[in-house]
Scaffold this active site. Sequence first.
Site, PDB file in Angstrom:
ATOM      1  N   GLY A  30     -40.008  14.122 -94.620  1.00  0.00           N
ATOM      2  CA  GLY A  30     -39.694  14.969 -95.757  1.00  0.00           C
ATOM      3  C   GLY A  30     -38.779  16.080 -95.278  1.00  0.00           C
ATOM      4  O   GLY A  30     -39.003  16.672 -94.211  1.00  0.00           O
ATOM      5  N   ASN A  67     -39.396  18.508 -92.146  1.00  0.00           N
ATOM      6  CA  ASN A  67     -38.510  18.351 -90.991  1.00  0.00           C
ATOM      7  C   ASN A  67     -37.833  19.672 -90.629  1.00  0.00           C
ATOM      8  O   ASN A  67     -37.732  20.042 -89.454  1.00  0.00           O
ATOM      9  CB  ASN A  67     -37.428  17.312 -91.293  1.00  0.00           C
ATOM     10  CG  ASN A  67     -37.969  15.912 -91.417  1.00  0.00           C
ATOM     11  OD1 ASN A  67     -39.080  15.621 -90.986  1.00  0.00           O
ATOM     12  ND2 ASN A  67     -37.173  15.028 -92.013  1.00  0.00           N
ATOM     13  N   GLY A 121     -20.467  14.746 -89.152  1.00  0.00           N
ATOM     14  CA  GLY A 121     -20.905  13.804 -88.126  1.00  0.00           C
ATOM     15  C   GLY A 121     -20.022  13.868 -86.894  1.00  0.00           C
ATOM     16  O   GLY A 121     -19.876  14.926 -86.263  1.00  0.00           O
ATOM     17  N   ASP A 129     -30.662   7.319 -83.329  1.00  0.00           N
ATOM     18  CA  ASP A 129     -31.356   7.443 -84.613  1.00  0.00           C
ATOM     19  C   ASP A 129     -30.862   8.712 -85.297  1.00  0.00           C
ATOM     20  O   ASP A 129     -31.062   9.812 -84.788  1.00  0.00           O
ATOM     21  CB  ASP A 129     -32.866   7.520 -84.360  1.00  0.00           C
ATOM     22  CG  ASP A 129     -33.685   7.549 -85.645  1.00  0.00           C
ATOM     23  OD1 ASP A 129     -33.097   7.708 -86.722  1.00  0.00           O
ATOM     24  OD2 ASP A 129     -34.922   7.426 -85.547  1.00  0.00           O
ATOM     25  N   ALA A 173     -33.014  12.431 -88.889  1.00  0.00           N
ATOM     26  CA  ALA A 173     -33.285  13.844 -89.192  1.00  0.00           C
ATOM     27  C   ALA A 173     -32.241  14.795 -88.616  1.00  0.00           C
ATOM     28  O   ALA A 173     -32.497  15.990 -88.507  1.00  0.00           O
ATOM     29  CB  ALA A 173     -34.661  14.223 -88.680  1.00  0.00           C
ATOM     30  N   ALA A 174     -31.074  14.292 -88.283  1.00  0.00           N
ATOM     31  CA  ALA A 174     -30.064  15.143 -87.656  1.00  0.00           C
ATOM     32  C   ALA A 174     -29.686  16.322 -88.554  1.00  0.00           C
ATOM     33  O   ALA A 174     -29.596  17.465 -88.103  1.00  0.00           O
ATOM     34  CB  ALA A 174     -28.830  14.324 -87.305  1.00  0.00           C
ATOM     35  N   GLY A 175     -29.470  16.043 -89.840  1.00  0.00           N
ATOM     36  CA  GLY A 175     -29.105  17.117 -90.754  1.00  0.00           C
ATOM     37  C   GLY A 175     -30.222  18.124 -90.926  1.00  0.00           C
ATOM     38  O   GLY A 175     -29.977  19.340 -91.039  1.00  0.00           O
ATOM     39  N   ASP A 176     -31.473  17.667 -90.950  1.00  0.00           N
ATOM     40  CA  ASP A 176     -32.606  18.577 -91.083  1.00  0.00           C
ATOM     41  C   ASP A 176     -32.742  19.467 -89.852  1.00  0.00           C
ATOM     42  O   ASP A 176     -33.028  20.669 -89.964  1.00  0.00           O
ATOM     43  CB  ASP A 176     -33.896  17.791 -91.293  1.00  0.00           C
ATOM     44  CG  ASP A 176     -33.906  17.050 -92.619  1.00  0.00           C
ATOM     45  OD1 ASP A 176     -33.240  17.512 -93.560  1.00  0.00           O
ATOM     46  OD2 ASP A 176     -34.569  16.001 -92.695  1.00  0.00           O
ATOM     47  N   ASN A 209     -25.478  23.085 -84.467  1.00  0.00           N
ATOM     48  CA  ASN A 209     -24.714  21.903 -84.054  1.00  0.00           C
ATOM     49  C   ASN A 209     -25.408  21.190 -82.899  1.00  0.00           C
ATOM     50  O   ASN A 209     -25.527  19.951 -82.884  1.00  0.00           O
ATOM     51  CB  ASN A 209     -23.303  22.338 -83.642  1.00  0.00           C
ATOM     52  CG  ASN A 209     -22.276  21.231 -83.723  1.00  0.00           C
ATOM     53  OD1 ASN A 209     -22.444  20.257 -84.451  1.00  0.00           O
ATOM     54  ND2 ASN A 209     -21.198  21.377 -82.990  1.00  0.00           N
TER      55      ASN A 209
END
Length: 308
Positions: A38, A42, A223, A247, A250-253, A277
């Site tokens: 979620g 996250n 990205g 994977d 959840a990179a943006g979170d 970043n």
Amino acid sequence: MSILVLGSVNVDITSYGARLPAPGETVHAESYAIALGGKGANQAVAAARLGGDAKLAGRTGTDAFGQMARDWLARTGVDTGPLWQDPDHPTGIASIGVSRDGENAITVVGGANMAIGAEDVARLDSAFASAKVLLLQLETPLAAGLAAAGKMRAAGGMTVLDPAPAPRAPFGSEVWRAVDAMTPNETETEALTGLRPTDSASAARAASILIERGLRIAVIKMGAGGVYWRAPEGEGHLPAMHVTAIDTVAAGDCFNGGLAFALARGDSLPEALRIANACGALATTRRGASDAAPTLAEVESLLKSLGS
């Protein structure tokens, strides 16, 4: 000063396979995992793992998944005092597929997350008083988020909206007035502006549209193309940090949790974006959603190794 997150709490059921299925196709995965997810959870975990005082407001059900989520959050140090147990709706879940090259496809059942409303915001007066940054996303009703943003501004803090999942309809003027910053990725930027950013020049054009609508700070995540930002104090482009991604779930979170953490501790926007970043980059190097969030030591080590 603390970070207040109003957002979703899910239990993620993630399958890992060679590739994602095409529409109508069944593929065999190689393994699966059940974990906390979620966007709200996250982002709260990401901020807490860095050492931030993170409070999570929202809803879970009274079911087993809800207790599972609360136990996970407690172990990460997130303050769940504002997280209400809803007896009428189940805990949200997400079904996630991850391919071997790190791409993902996600189906979310919102459950209790979609029942968040004015009464939840009304319970947060003490949290607004102590918070410096409010984090919002679009996995919960927008009306509640806007009400929270109004209270955050009245308390002297700032609101960051992660417009994810990508909005299906244009935002009304009240959204641009209510929040201080947005952090869309390429897909979300295209949904908001009609322009898909592929480099700093196209990101600058998209950011101009967001600023013209009344937004104070635009942060566009591209990205591998890095991050472009524009704010009253200036603008800039941060190149992507080159890591081995496995994977991207959840990179943006993790980016948003890192941004809120750094802003809450008093970093300037450019410095906070460096931290964010690095958080986003490190999150792609491990599997899972909230489990992928890095520690501050890991972030500082990556920045040092890259000379950033």
